[in-house]
Motif scaffolding. Structure first.
Motif, PDB file in Angstrom:
ATOM      1  N   GLY A  23       0.887  -1.326  -0.051  1.00  9.92           N
ATOM      2  CA  GLY A  23       0.025   0.024  -0.142  1.00  9.92           C
ATOM      3  C   GLY A  23       0.887   1.359  -0.006  1.00  9.92           C
ATOM      4  N   ASP A  24       0.328   2.292   0.500  1.00 13.47           N
ATOM      5  CA  ASP A  24       0.966   3.541   0.547  1.00 13.47           C
ATOM      6  C   ASP A  24       2.302   3.642   1.217  1.00 13.47           C
ATOM      7  N   ASN A  49       2.918  -5.907  -4.024  1.00 15.75           N
ATOM      8  CA  ASN A  49       3.171  -4.502  -4.064  1.00 15.75           C
ATOM      9  C   ASN A  49       3.908  -4.000  -5.318  1.00 15.75           C
ATOM     10  N   GLU A  52       2.318  -0.537  -6.204  1.00 19.06           N
ATOM     11  CA  GLU A  52       2.807   0.465  -5.555  1.00 19.06           C
ATOM     12  C   GLU A  52       4.236   1.034  -5.867  1.00 19.06           C
TER      13      GLU A  52
END
Length: 274
Positions: A23-24, A49, A52
């Motif tokens: 994620g972020d 990931n 991302e």
């Protein structure tokens, strides 16, 4: 930053791992690492990931040829068609038309190893990856890949740190011009608890993590991929590049236990196979 030349690519010796980052948090960590000077980013299909990582790569403003990106195909996707699908999915998520290094993430007892390596070689020929390699391969598996199959592998990515001796694999690969990429180089935080490493760090005004990374970088053709979510720890790890360990330091580290493995999932191969 120094590089290892292997199979036509340059592998930056101090890279950035992204295992268990999502994620972020992952995107911010990769953006920070790139801003600090990391150019070798390691991911995998299994990490979940790649999108991302790709977003961070797109946002960094660096030219593609200044970056090294490694990704991997999972051990249950090693049939030729599945490998190709994994590659296509990884490139789409990363937002790239090619990666620099594509690895078999873990060996599988069910895999057709010649067919798997032939598929990776075709992906390289088609320009979807600049080089191919393996990860978590034992010495017998490496001998099959190198001697029987003749696959042009650019590295074997394995767990490697001050508490785990990988000399047989490193010696064999060095004899065939193949470097090692060491993951889990900080032994999941165990280096920070070592009195010996703390003493060496104090002597040099460094940290135990920097000592552990410098020791790995002193082991010949070895790249390392520590992970760190925060900029301060990322910068600390980069500081290993400027550290020099002396003969006494190496002697102390040589006496540390060398049979501690932190990564051995149920599907792992038999590590001590001869």
């Amino acid at each position: 930053m120094t590089d290892i030349e292997t199979r036509g690519i340059l592998l930056p010796r101090l890279g950035f791992g992204t295992f268990q980052m999502t994620g972020d948090t992952c995107r911010a960590a990769v953006e920070s690492a790139l801003a600090l000077g990391y150019r070798h980013i390691d991911t995998a299909a299994m990490y979940g990931n790649e999108a991302e990582v790709g977003a961070a790569l797109a946002a960094c403003g660096l030219p593609r040829d200044a970056l090294h990106v490694t990704t991997k195909v999972w051990h249950d996707q090693l049939a030729p068609d599945a490998i190709r699908r994994s590659m296509d999915a990884s490139l789409e998520k990363l937002g790239l038309d090619h990666v620099d290094l594509f690895l078999v993430h873990w060996p599988s007892p069910q895999m057709n190893l010649p067919a798997a390596m032939a598929t990776l070689a075709r992906l390289e020929e088609e320009g979807l990856t600049r080089a191919i390699g393996v990860a978590n391969f034992t010495l017998p598996l490496l001998k099959r890949v190198v001697e029987e199959i003749g696959a042009p592998i650019a590295c074997n990515q394995i767990e490697y740190h001050v508490f785990l001796d990988q000399a047989p694999i490193r010696t064999y690969l060095a004899g065939h011009g193949v470097p090692v990429t060491g993951y889990c180089p900080l032994a999941r935080g165990a280096v920070a608890e070592s009195a010996e490493l703390r003493a060496i760090a104090g002597k040099h005004g460094a940290t135990p993590a920097q000592v552990a990374l410098r020791w790995l970088l002193d082991q010949g053709e070895v790249a390392v991929i520590p992970k760190a979510a925060g900029a301060a720890r990322q910068k600390e790890n980069l500081g290993a590049l400027g550290l020099t360990l002396d003969r006494d330091d190496h002697a102390v580290i040589a006496r540390l236990p060398k049979a501690q493995r932190f990564v051995s999932p149920p599907f792992a191969p038999v590590w001590d196979a001869a």
